[in-house]
Every structure is written in C-alpha cells, then in structure tokens.
Design an enzyme around this catalytic site. Structure first.
Site, short mmCIF file in Angstrom:
data_model
loop_
_atom_site.label_atom_id
_atom_site.label_comp_id
_atom_site.label_asym_id
_atom_site.label_seq_id
_atom_site.Cartn_x
_atom_site.Cartn_y
_atom_site.Cartn_z
N LYS A 173 0.85 -1.20 0.00
CA LYS A 173 0.00 0.00 0.00
C LYS A 173 0.89 1.25 0.00
O LYS A 173 2.11 1.16 0.22
CB LYS A 173 -0.90 -0.02 1.24
CG LYS A 173 -0.14 0.05 2.57
CD LYS A 173 -1.05 -0.23 3.76
CE LYS A 173 -0.27 -0.12 5.07
NZ LYS A 173 -1.09 -0.52 6.23
N TYR A 221 17.14 30.63 5.30
CA TYR A 221 16.06 31.51 5.75
C TYR A 221 16.16 31.78 7.25
O TYR A 221 16.46 30.89 8.04
CB TYR A 221 14.70 30.85 5.48
CG TYR A 221 14.27 30.90 4.04
CD1 TYR A 221 13.96 32.11 3.42
CD2 TYR A 221 14.14 29.74 3.30
CE1 TYR A 221 13.54 32.16 2.09
CE2 TYR A 221 13.73 29.77 1.98
CZ TYR A 221 13.43 30.98 1.37
OH TYR A 221 13.03 31.02 0.08
C1 LIG Z 1 -0.40 -1.45 6.96
C2 LIG Z 1 -0.99 -2.72 7.47
C3 LIG Z 1 -0.18 -3.85 7.63
C4 LIG Z 1 1.33 -3.80 7.48
O1 LIG Z 1 1.85 -3.24 8.66
P1 LIG Z 1 3.42 -3.03 8.91
O2 LIG Z 1 3.49 -2.50 10.29
O3 LIG Z 1 3.89 -2.04 7.89
O4 LIG Z 1 4.07 -4.36 8.75
C5 LIG Z 1 -0.80 -5.05 7.97
N1 LIG Z 1 -2.13 -5.11 8.19
C6 LIG Z 1 -2.93 -4.02 8.08
C7 LIG Z 1 -4.38 -4.15 8.36
C8 LIG Z 1 -2.39 -2.78 7.73
O5 LIG Z 1 -3.18 -1.70 7.65
#
Ligand SMILES: *Cc1c(COP(=O)(O)O)cnc(C)c1O
Length: 361
Positions: A41, A256
């Site tokens: 994702k 800045y």
């Molecule tokens: C993002 C997510 C993961 C992965 O989590 P990490 O901490 O990056 O390993 C797994 N399950 C769900 C439901 C998530 O939203």
C-alpha cells in the site's frame, strides 16, 4: 516509472529490490505457520509498488495487500494468479470491479458482508476489530454474525484477520488481549484460515503466528523490533546532489531566517533536496548527511528545494557530488527519531519529484 537522468534531478532514491526480497525471505523463515504476504500500500511505502510487487512475485510471493481498490487495479495485471486484497474494505457499488479483476475485498462490516454475499460465490477476507476501532467488525456486529452464519453464505472466506495495535511494543499487554479476543471471535465463526501479524507481530513469538502474515514496513528495512538490533537489510538510499559550493566568512549566516551562523570561515554545500521532496523542514539544523561514510552536518533551515550542509571538514566535496541523506548510515528510523515521527512516514513522504532508481531482482 520515470527514466533516471542524473543531471536533471536534485536527488535520487535508490531502491534495493534484492534487499526487499531478502527481507521477505527472512520474515518467511520467522513465520512457520504459513506464507508471508507483501503489503505494498501507499505505493509500496513510497518506494514504488510496481517494481516491488514484481520482485516479490518473482521470488514466490503469492499474497499481496493494498489499502485501496485503485492501488489494486494498478498492479493486478502484473500478478495474475496471486491473491490481491484491499484492506480498506468494500465501498458501496464497487463490487463489479472487484469481481471483474479478481480482487479480494477485506470485509469490515455487516453491510459489506451482505453486499458481497449478494454477488455469488466470491473470495473475501473477514476483518475483526480487536482494538483498533478503525476498520473491521465491532463487537456488536460480530455477535450478530456469530449467531447467524447464514449471512456469510455465498462467500468464499479465504481468511479471517485482525490487526495489532502496538505490535512494535513487545511487552504491551494489548498484544495478548487482542490475540485472545481474536481467538474467541474465530471460535464461533465458520472455520477459516487466519491472518494476524504485521511486521512487528512476526517477532512477537509463535502465539502471534497465523496462516498468513502481512508485513509491510520490515520489507522496506524499517526495524520491526525498535530498541533492538534491526534484523532487516537496508533497502533505501536517498542521495542528494550538490548543486553549489561556496566559502563564507566567520559570522555569515546560512538559509532563511539566519538560524545558523558560521563560527569559523566555512564552506557550504547546497544540495537539491528540500521539504518539497519529503525531506522535512523540522530537520533544520538537526540532521546530517553522509559522504564516504562520514557525517556532514545540516546547517540552517531546510527550504523547499534546497538544504545546506557545512562541508568545511570535507574539502573533496564539489558540485555534482552526491550526499547520502537516507541509507545505511542514517536510516529512515534515525531520521524519524529526529523528526518526531516513524520510519513509515519518512518513506511515504518521499515525493515523486525524486526519481526512483531500482537495483537488483
Ligand atoms: C499497513 C498494514 C499492515 C502492514 O503493517 P506493517 O506495520 O507495515 O508491517 C498489515 N495489516 C494491516 C491491516 C495494515 O493496515
């Protein structure tokens, strides 16, 4: 993926696909209960979902998770026979797209279950909320479903899953409370395979094993065991290009609002990476870069497109040189500690202006 034209960019993100695959294999070895998915994702945590998905698939990964249907559509064709699931749930009216592309929704409410059941026998994952209060069936909806399994009729239940609230805090009692709540929930639902652990969950021990782990961060080199040695291989290098070098007298200021003043005759390198690239302004006067493995202090304010470094002690740095802003010497977790956030946010902040350069796989 853009082509990389070194002299056209102020910086570049190098992504080691072999390290991602090695990290996936290490997680696989730590999760004896069943396979390990790739969570890609957020455009593969900012590093590019396309090439990462392809590399993991070539290594044998056959389960992928994204947050949104859009993200799933973007990679579906590259992994035709893999399970591709959308964590965000089933938006009303999106059923035809899931079905047409063979994408698996993660169902998180009775409304989503009913909508999916109507479509006929199609695969889904059922999400149980055991403490996150974000997505997944809450206690009231779970009780209704436990007394009426018929609502799942017509659904091919691939997994029942939950998500841990503080898996990276190994001693947090919530981890075990969630594990118990999840076991209780599953006990009175139709039998199905389970999915529990994210990256850190894999390191919580065998009680947190399941039929499918869902790591994201650890694949990308983020430490799943904060406070202990990072077992993962580094994946990312953010390199900044030196655009200009100048000598300034003692008493001159840089950047800045003149927040840094030279206390000796100094040499300043101006690098073409700034907060528009996700190199956060909060790092002003507070972070460093590395050149040939030695630290170079960041001085003055980080501006939108530029950051200044004190290279007085590094006489060989000249225009065109590359400084390491993220990498083995200064990990995303290290920069996160300075910026008051986590490595996830450091990686997903990296802007698309920075070309991604892929190595390996
Ligand atoms: C993002 C997510 C993961 C992965 O989590 P990490 O901490 O990056 O390993 C797994 N399950 C769900 C439901 C998530 O939203």
């Amino acid at each position: 993926m853009r082509n990389f034209t070194p002299n056209a960019a102020g910086g570049a993100i190098h992504v080691d696909l072999d390290a991602i695959v090695a990290n996936w294999r290490l997680l696989y070895a730590r999760h004896p209960g069943g396979p390990v998915a790739g969570v890609v994702k957020g455009d593969g945590y900012g590093l590019g979902a396309g090439p990462i998905t392809a590399a993991l698939y070539a290594a044998g990964c056959r389960h992928f998770f994204v947050a949104l249907l859009d993200e799933a559509l973007a990679i579906r064709d590259s992994i035709p026979d893999a399970m591709l699931a959308v964590l965000g749930g089933l938006l009303p009216g999106s059923e035809p797209e899931y079905l047409a592309r063979g994408i698996v929704p993660v169902l998180g409410s009775l409304g989503e279950i009913d909508a999916w059941a109507k479509t006929g026998t199609a695969s889904a994952i059922l999400h149980i909320d055991t403490g996150m209060s974000r997505l997944g069936l809450d206690a009231r909806e779970l009780a209704i479903l436990q007394h009426d399994h018929s609502r799942l009729r017509g659904i091919d239940l691939r997994y029942i899953m939950t998500h841990l609230v503080s898996a990276e805090a190994a001693h947090d009692p919530l981890n075990h409370a969630q594990r118990r709540r999840f076991a209780e929930a599953c006990a009175s639902l139709p039998t199905a395979a389970t999915s529990i652990a994210n990256s850190s969950g894999i390191f919580l021990g065998e009680n947190f094993g399941s039929d499918l782990a869902r790591p994201g961060a650890a694949l990308y080199g983020i430490n799943p065991t904060p406070g202990q040695r990072n077992p993962m291989r580094p994946v990312v290098r953010l390199m900044g290009r030196v655009l200009a070098v100048r000598d300034i007298p003692s008493g001159a200021t840089a950047g800045y609002n003149a927040t840094w003043t030279a206390t000796r005759p100094s040499r300043i390198a101006t690098v073409g990476v700034g907060y528009a690239d996700g190199w956060h302004r909060v790092l002003s006067n507070n972070a460093k870069a590395f050149f040939d493995g030695t630290p170079v202090p960041l001085v003055g304010r980080v501006s939108m497109d530029l950051t200044t470094f004190d290279i007085t002690d590094h006489p060989t740095i000249a225009p065109g040189a590359w400084l390491e802003l993220l990498g083995p010497h200064q990990t995303p977790d290290d920069v996160a500690a300075v910026a008051g956030t986590n490595g996830y946010e450091i990686l997903t902040s990296l802007a698309l202006r920075l070309p991604r350069v892929y190595h390996g796989a």
